[in-house]
Write an enzyme that holds these catalytic residues in place. Sequence first.
Site, PDB file in Angstrom:
ATOM      1  CE1 TYR A 106      -4.364  -1.280   0.635  1.00 27.06           C
ATOM      2  CE2 TYR A 106      -3.174  -2.889   1.940  1.00 27.06           C
ATOM      3  CZ  TYR A 106      -4.330  -2.489   1.299  1.00 27.06           C
ATOM      4  OH  TYR A 106      -5.437  -3.289   1.322  1.00 27.06           O
ATOM      5  CE1 TYR A 145      -2.561  -6.600   3.754  1.00 30.05           C
ATOM      6  CE2 TYR A 145      -3.272  -6.236   1.500  1.00 30.05           C
ATOM      7  CZ  TYR A 145      -3.485  -6.118   2.852  1.00 30.05           C
ATOM      8  OH  TYR A 145      -4.629  -5.521   3.308  1.00 30.05           O
ATOM      9  NE  ARG A 155      -7.627  -9.724   4.515  1.00 29.32           N
ATOM     10  CZ  ARG A 155      -8.564  -8.862   4.105  1.00 29.32           C
ATOM     11  NH1 ARG A 155      -8.360  -7.581   4.218  1.00 29.32           N
ATOM     12  NH2 ARG A 155      -9.708  -9.285   3.611  1.00 29.32           N
ATOM     13  CG  HIS A 158      -8.459  -6.922  -0.071  1.00 30.33           C
ATOM     14  ND1 HIS A 158      -7.326  -7.545   0.399  1.00 30.33           N
ATOM     15  CD2 HIS A 158      -8.492  -5.717   0.538  1.00 30.33           C
ATOM     16  CE1 HIS A 158      -6.712  -6.747   1.249  1.00 30.33           C
ATOM     17  NE2 HIS A 158      -7.393  -5.620   1.353  1.00 30.33           N
ATOM     18  CG  HIS A 160     -10.153  -1.744   1.314  1.00 26.04           C
ATOM     19  ND1 HIS A 160     -10.521  -2.253   2.530  1.00 26.04           N
ATOM     20  CD2 HIS A 160      -8.860  -2.105   1.140  1.00 26.04           C
ATOM     21  CE1 HIS A 160      -9.482  -2.882   3.082  1.00 26.04           C
ATOM     22  NE2 HIS A 160      -8.459  -2.810   2.246  1.00 26.04           N
TER      23      HIS A 160
END
Lengths: 240, 200
Positions: A106, A145, A155, A158, A160
């Site tokens: 991120y 990640y 995770r 995905h 959000h």
Amino acid sequence: MKPAEFYQRDRQHHGPALHRDYKTSVTRSPQYALLSLENSLSEITGPVFSHNDVDKLDNDLIKNYAKSGDPIGERIIVHGRVLDENARPVPNTLVEIWQANAGGRYRHKKDTYLAAIDPNFGGCGRTLTDENGYYYFRTVKPGAYPWRNWVNNWRPAHIHFSIFGTAFAQRLITQLYFEGDPLIKTCPIVNSVPDEKAVDQMIARLDMNASIPLDTLAYRFDIVLRGRRSTLFENRLEGN
Amino acid sequence: MNYLKETPSQTAGPYVHIGLAPKAAGFDIFDQELGWDIAGPNAKGERIRIEGMVYDGTGAPVKDVLLEAWQANAQGHYAHSEDGRGVEEGFRGWGRVITDFDTGLWGFDTVKPGATLGRNGTTQAPHINLWIVARGINLGLNTRLYFEDENNADDPVINLIEHIHRRETLIAKRRETDEGVVYRFDIYIQGDKETVFLDI
């Protein structure tokens, strides 16, 4: 007929506030019962957005932060409709997304994962649905990640999603997962949602017909917000 | 019955800022981030600041929260067609705020809302509707902020709270400062002082 209250939110369809396998929820979950309210004007109204609030490029994550070229990763379109529980489209509603880059990193000062930042990828976008409730984004497929929960939690890939609807009572944040990802079944955050069919609503489908040959794959993701009654009988929501 | 079901909620996660407040995540991408100006320049009424902390069940500040506020203007009108009575040009009544990563303090500037229409001809005391999301919160938490210097005794929502001592958890405390009026509103997600959260 004037629309009135929203249908009661089916809280058994969502994950419970406390889901022990998702460790952070243990101290961030209320223990007392929620106070159930019948809707007033405070709940059936909500913020209104317009095309003055978003720029044209805001829904193109391949271009909206590009500095020296395109971001690395699988080029994808994510598209679908925002509907309510009556299967009616929700037009002109703000949809915002954020995600990791193709390596699972991120762009956030608190993310310290060792995968590299992509200089050409910001990782956020936003758009308004059209008159049919339709939206689309162009982006790259995010990577999986690791995160600190159990020793070896990953995770699933995905994106959000934040959606407004027309009323504060419809406000929703969820996550899009990708069809066929084996990590979905192992994820404590996904598994906070108890019902398998409910989990399935969060899984985007590969959509070959919407893909662009020799260019971009597509995934279809429809979102459902709470629906509301029509006033067949006077319900005295506002009046005297 | 052919109703659809609402898409399940998932946590906003620790990186919610990227999508909803990217400057706080550490980068500049949009010409305008949404939600920083709740009332706009033309709003009438008393200019106030709201601030507070969010605490978890251990009593520690939660430093990765995002809150959204939804409120009426000083006359008690919502900027929405289903209120329909109109608001000042530029008044949206919606705001978005994040907590400071180091201290957990959050705060926003707005105007004090007026009393709003309740159900069945009742009046709701002035309040701001709040929605709280963060890592570890599976479904956004709704609550209301009321003001200690208003008449809250007749408010239909406050009166629904069976445990009378818990009504206090929805009342913001007023203080005058050199910079103006500040209302303090701390939110306790869990524990003895737990805030009353709403299923709206």
